[in-house]
Write an enzyme that holds these catalytic residues in place. Sequence first.
Site, short mmCIF file in Angstrom:
data_model
loop_
_atom_site.label_atom_id
_atom_site.label_comp_id
_atom_site.label_asym_id
_atom_site.label_seq_id
_atom_site.Cartn_x
_atom_site.Cartn_y
_atom_site.Cartn_z
CG ASN A 43 24.77 -8.75 5.94
OD1 ASN A 43 25.52 -8.86 6.90
ND2 ASN A 43 23.83 -7.82 5.87
CB SER A 94 30.62 -12.40 14.70
OG SER A 94 30.60 -11.95 16.04
CE1 TYR A 107 25.75 -14.42 15.45
CE2 TYR A 107 27.53 -14.00 17.01
CZ TYR A 107 26.80 -13.63 15.90
OH TYR A 107 27.10 -12.47 15.23
CB SER A 110 27.05 -20.20 13.19
OG SER A 110 26.94 -18.91 13.79
CE LYS A 111 27.72 -14.56 12.36
NZ LYS A 111 27.42 -14.12 10.97
#
Length: 209
Positions: A43, A94, A107, A110-111
């Site tokens: 997480n 995400s 971001y 990365s997701k």
Amino acid sequence: MSAGNTFPKRKYCDESSDDEADTERILQATIEKYGKLDVLVNNAGIIETGTIETTSLEQFDRVMNTNIRSVYHLTMLAVPHLIKSQGNVVNVSSVNGIRSFPGVLAYNISKISVDQFTRCVALELAAKGVRVNCVNPGVTVTNLHKRGGMDEQTYAKFLEHSKNTHAMGRPGQASEVADAIVFLASDASSFITGASLPVDGGRHAMCPR
């Protein structure tokens, strides 16, 4: 978010650090206290704004180290314990891992890496009895965006705008994402692995106009 209180008979580890020593310590402390590991919830996550023109390598590394490198590291360390317990992994990705959005380049990368990591490791561990899945939240009411630099006024406008960008007309709540994690970590999803589960009020299915 932590699913710890939801698993009275399971031993879990909720990862939230990008420091190698901390990651090793988290897992070791869990094994020392409980003697086993049933569920790993990855997480860790930060968000930072920036485009290809404005995102520095330092910023890129910071986001990638927290959002995917730490996930890779802890999962690698946890796998032997999960094989023993026939446990499973739930990664928190995400909607940005499913759809593309401008202005948060590092971001997004990365997701989508978390999603691909989930699928690959699921295939690698399926024959050993370990399931690996991920949840893909949309805008969720947490401190993520404030920690990423949004002030109160900007964040309030962002949440209001989410009523238009999510089919269900609102942002999500952390408890709703936690419920999805609990489902994927439980025996109720015993025949599910390699899945990316949107928990985003339909945002992944929407087309901008």
